[in-house]
Design an enzyme around this catalytic site. Structure first.
Site, short mmCIF file in Angstrom:
data_model
loop_
_atom_site.label_atom_id
_atom_site.label_comp_id
_atom_site.label_asym_id
_atom_site.label_seq_id
_atom_site.Cartn_x
_atom_site.Cartn_y
_atom_site.Cartn_z
N ARG A 51 81.34 -12.28 16.85
CA ARG A 51 81.89 -11.31 15.90
C ARG A 51 83.18 -11.80 15.23
NH1 ARG A 51 80.94 -5.83 15.54
NH2 ARG A 51 79.75 -5.92 17.47
N GLU A 80 57.49 1.12 -5.66
CA GLU A 80 56.74 0.22 -6.54
C GLU A 80 56.39 -1.10 -5.85
OE1 GLU A 80 59.13 1.98 -10.44
OE2 GLU A 80 59.40 -0.11 -9.80
#
Length: 487
Positions: A116, A137
């Protein structure tokens, strides 16, 4: 009737004496969500604008992220520096040596698998309504490619065949591994129904409501699959709460927020904080400016970082021909160092490198969009007369648009917040370019490119000193003459 009345009164009494299961569920959910949010609201970086060792591109689907990956990141990072991609069912391996780039549809929870303190995150967000349209779509577009098969079984069997080595099927990528098979089943079912019924066909002129051919948009947005994956998808992905999450409590928290919408504010707060910590946040709608910003705020740092790893380039000043030579070396690699196959050039030539990166991006995106357009046209031919265009979107009923807006309230707010971040990034980029221009002018005046030599500088100052003394003498004498005239 008396018995019914007694039963009703008894239920009311019990509801007052004992907490209802719904009330208990809400309190349980509220505690679970707040606990998760509290543990997630921490900053990952003291300075989010500085690129760290690993760059994680959190690719929110249907935001134009593919162009960034292929036309920016693939130009900057070589394959040797790219982490194993976890598009295909979370296969990320952080132990790969020299892993510097991770691009994936995974959500933010993958940061739990990364170092991190050494990872920077970038992402792109899109207007939520447009993103829902695009998800609808694209799901149909990909599913329509399988209509060349005689039946659904044949299409499903061939879904993972005939792929080049190393190529990942869309059917393995989240969220399409859920949405595309669903659309495939619907397309084949509707095609079979049309064959049984036979002509004449009456499809109407609304591509988003051709039930005989495709799932209508109003059915799509209300389906449990879309409710779980599509709506507020950007917020859940940035927060790390998709159904593809690495953290064990993600399913419970997401279920609670979807059941009790008032709890969504906690998830939104976490998502906003995550955006604050990111190295870069782009906007699909502001494509050109986003690309320029990415090149200057991210690309320039990648170039400087990678070129520092090329031996012998840390402190040398190069002329134009030497810069071009180093550019070629960095871009295409050398026989002894193919690992540094990047667009990086010497750090002190950063401006030139960014220009080359932007130029390469423009050329790449033009070709990529042309290829995507041709593939889309070919796919949609098989479901004609349904045709998804900007013009067709304008005919979607206003009530349906309002419903999509309500279903994506968290994404709407997150997008507004991203727009504010985008403005701040613009100011940062403008300041960076201003500082760069000032530095170049300073180097031009005091460096080896200055028009005069260093030996001429004392002479120049001596001339200016003599000129100033003469001017002062002239001014004093003129003032004395004026004073005498007045007397």
């Amino acid at each position: 009737m008396d018995n019914v009345l007694r039963l009703a009164l008894l239920l009311v009494l019990l509801a007052k004496v004992y907490p209802s299961s719904c009330a208990y569920d809400f309190e349980h959910c509220k505690n679970a969500v707040k606990q998760w949010a509290s543990s997630s609201l921490h900053s990952n970086s003291k300075d989010g604008h500085i690129l760290k060792d690993l760059l994680f591109f959190l690719h929110v689907p249907r935001t134009g992220g593919q162009t960034y990956f292929y036309c920016f990141l693939k130009k900057l990072y070589s394959s040797a520096l790219e982490c194993p991609r976890s598009y295909d069912n979370l296969r990320f391996d952080p132990r790969k040596p020299n892993c510097r780039l991770l691009a994936t549809h995974d959500d933010y929870s993958i940061m739990s698998k990364l170092p991190r303190e050494k990872a920077s995150v970038v992402t792109i967000l899109r207007n939520p309504i447009d993103r829902v349209f695009s998800a609808y779509e694209f799901s149909i577009e990909v599913a329509a490619r399988f209509l060349v098969h005689s039946n659904l079984t044949s299409a499903q069997t061939s879904g993972h065949l005939h792929l080049k080595k190393g190529v990942i099927s869309t059917l393995e990528i989240w969220p399409w591994k859920y949405l595309v098979p669903w659309m495939m089943e619907e397309l084949f079912a509707r095609r079979d129904a049309r064959k049984r019924k036979g002509p004449p066909y009456a499809y109407g002129n609304d591509s988003y409501n051709m039930e005989e051919i495709v799932v209508p948009l109003h059915e799509f947005i209300n389906d449990p699959v879309a409710l779980d994956i599509v709506h507020n998808g950007a917020t859940f992905q940035v927060a790390g709460l998709t159904n593809n999450s690495y953290i064990w409590e993600a399913h419970e928290v997401r279920h609670c927020v979807m059941t009790y919408q008032t709890l969504g504010k906690y998830v939104l707060d976490v998502a906003k904080r995550r955006l604050d910590d990111m190295l870069y946040v782009g906007l699909t709608e502001d494509h050109r400016e986003s690309a320029t910003m990415f090149a200057n705020l991210v690309g320039a740092q990648v170039i400087s970082q990678l070129v520092a790893s090329i031996p012998g380039t840390e402190t040398i000043n190069y002329n134009k021909s030497e810069q071009d030579s180093l550019f070629s070396k960095a871009r295409f690699g050398t026989s002894h160092d193919q690992g540094n196959n990047t667009l990086a050039v010497e750090a002190q030539s950063e401006h030139m490198a960014v220009e080359k990166l932007t130029e390469a991006y423009e050329n790449c995106i033009s070709k990529l969009r042309s290829s995507q357009s041709k593939r889309r046209i070919n796919s949609l031919r098989s479901i004609a007369p349904a045709n998804f265009t900007k013009e067709a979107r304008r005919h979607v009923p206003e009530a349906l648009l309002k419903q999509i807006t309500l279903l994506n309230s968290l994404d709407i707010e997150l997008y507004k917040y991203a727009q504010e971040i985008f403005k701040r990034q613009r100011q940062l980029m403008e300041q960076k370019l201003l500082n760069s221009a000032t530095r170049e002018r300073w180097q031009m005046m005091h460096g080896k490119n200055y028009i005069g030599s260093a030996r001429e500088i004392p002479c120049f100052f001596m001339f200016m000193f003599i000129f100033t003394v003469l001017f002062i003498c002239y001014y004093v004498n003129a003032k004395r003459r004026t004073s005498k005239l007045k007397i």
